[in-house]
Write a protein that holds these residues in place. Structure first.
Motif, mmCIF file in Angstrom:
data_model
loop_
_atom_site.group_PDB
_atom_site.id
_atom_site.type_symbol
_atom_site.label_atom_id
_atom_site.label_comp_id
_atom_site.label_asym_id
_atom_site.label_seq_id
_atom_site.Cartn_x
_atom_site.Cartn_y
_atom_site.Cartn_z
ATOM 1 N N LYS A 2 10.353 -27.687 40.096
ATOM 2 C CA LYS A 2 10.259 -26.834 41.284
ATOM 3 C C LYS A 2 10.582 -25.401 40.897
ATOM 4 O O LYS A 2 11.713 -25.083 40.563
ATOM 5 C CB LYS A 2 11.223 -27.317 42.362
ATOM 6 C CG LYS A 2 10.911 -28.703 42.912
ATOM 7 C CD LYS A 2 11.885 -29.087 44.005
ATOM 8 C CE LYS A 2 11.566 -30.453 44.573
ATOM 9 N NZ LYS A 2 12.498 -30.848 45.648
ATOM 10 N N SER A 25 2.195 -30.200 41.050
ATOM 11 C CA SER A 25 3.600 -29.817 40.950
ATOM 12 C C SER A 25 4.208 -29.634 42.331
ATOM 13 O O SER A 25 3.516 -29.703 43.350
ATOM 14 C CB SER A 25 3.742 -28.516 40.153
ATOM 15 O OG SER A 25 3.511 -27.377 40.969
ATOM 16 N N GLU A 26 5.496 -29.399 42.337
ATOM 17 C CA GLU A 26 6.212 -29.109 43.580
ATOM 18 C C GLU A 26 6.600 -27.635 43.643
ATOM 19 O O GLU A 26 7.498 -27.246 44.392
ATOM 20 C CB GLU A 26 7.458 -29.995 43.685
ATOM 21 C CG GLU A 26 7.137 -31.482 43.744
ATOM 22 C CD GLU A 26 8.380 -32.346 43.875
ATOM 23 O OE1 GLU A 26 9.442 -31.803 44.254
ATOM 24 O OE2 GLU A 26 8.297 -33.548 43.597
#
Length: 278
Positions: A2, A25-26
């Motif tokens: 993140k 992805s985050e």
């Protein structure tokens, strides 16, 4: 992983990076582009979470420069003071000596880390409208550390794999530009020269895979590639001289109806490809 990601320039590569981050992805993705319609399209399709401004630059963990080489340098000169010391700045340019002659010095001046980058992916169409999340699937991602901390290089390696790249290569600016002159720039020159034949407009009905393979990358962004060619003029010129010499030898054998020499030259090409297992 993140992180706050800022992407400057939402063309084919920048737009595809934004979409890949959103898909795989985050990370929170912010974007900058000189074209308001591109920013609007990126927001509407979810490629970016917000338009990047000064606050996003200050909060960025990773900043991708996806502009032309000189524009990348100009952007950092103008905005470097807004970038946090913890941020990793990277680029996506197809040449590295010119980039690495300037951006590491600017990174030292402003206090952030810079790692040169080059995603080895693309397509004939340009612009955000042609970008796609899976453009980098299985592709190679080249990293040029330029003296950056190893943690920065390792972070970008991990991100590349997360986004679907097949692997990473770490090299120097000099070796990068030598190899790219051969693997990328020379084929674009060859394709453009090939389609300049007066036969090209008449190819329909007479062409198949060979024509498509050789001519594909002639659909070129001439403004970008002019800058790339001239920034790598010495390495590209050397490869052009080798190509011209080889073509000249083949041409001479054909003109002289010299079957033995022609057969030997063609055999050399075949054996090189066979030794490479390609």
């Amino acid at each position: 992983m993140k992180k706050n990601v800022v992407i400057v320039g939402l063309g084919l590569i920048g737009g595809s990076l934004a979409k890949a981050f959103q898909k795989y992805s985050e990370c929170t993705v912010s974007g900058m582009d000189c074209d308001p319609s591109v920013l609007d399209a990126a927001l509407k399709c979810g490629a970016i979470d917000r338009i990047a401004g000064e606050q996003e630059l200050r909060e960025a963990d990773i900043l991708y420069l996806c502009l032309y080489p000189q524009a990348d340098i100009d952007f950092i000169q103008a905005h470097g003071a807004q970038i946090s010391p913890h941020c990793i700045v990277t680029d996506t340019c197809g040449i590295k000596r010119e980039i690495c002659a300037h951006l590491p010095k600017l990174a030292e001046q402003f206090g952030f880390s810079f790692v040169g980058g080059h995603p080895m992916a693309g397509k004939e169409q340009n612009g955000f409208v042609s970008s796609e999340a899976d453009l980098f699937d299985g592709a190679s991602y080249i990293l040029v550390p330029c003296g950056a901390p190893q943690r920065a290089v390792d972070t970008l390696k991990a991100i590349a794999i997360e986004l679907g790249f097949g692997g990473t290569v770490v090299t120097t600016p000099e070796h990068h530009d030598t190899m790219i002159a051969y693997t990328s720039q020379l084929p674009h020159v060859l394709a453009c020269a090939y389609v300049m034949s007066p036969c090209c407009p008449q190819h329909n009905g007479f062409s198949a895979g060979s024509y498509r393979d050789v001519s594909r990358v002639a659909r070129i962004n001439e403004t970008l590639w002019t800058e790339l060619f001239l920034d790598n003029a010495d390495a590209l010129t050397e490869e052009l001289d080798i190509l011209i010499d080889n073509i000249t030898r083949i041409s001479a054998a054909v003109k002289q109806r010299d079957a033995d020499t022609l057969r030997d030259l063609l055999r050399q090409g075949r054996l090189i490809k066979e030794r490479l297992g390609e």
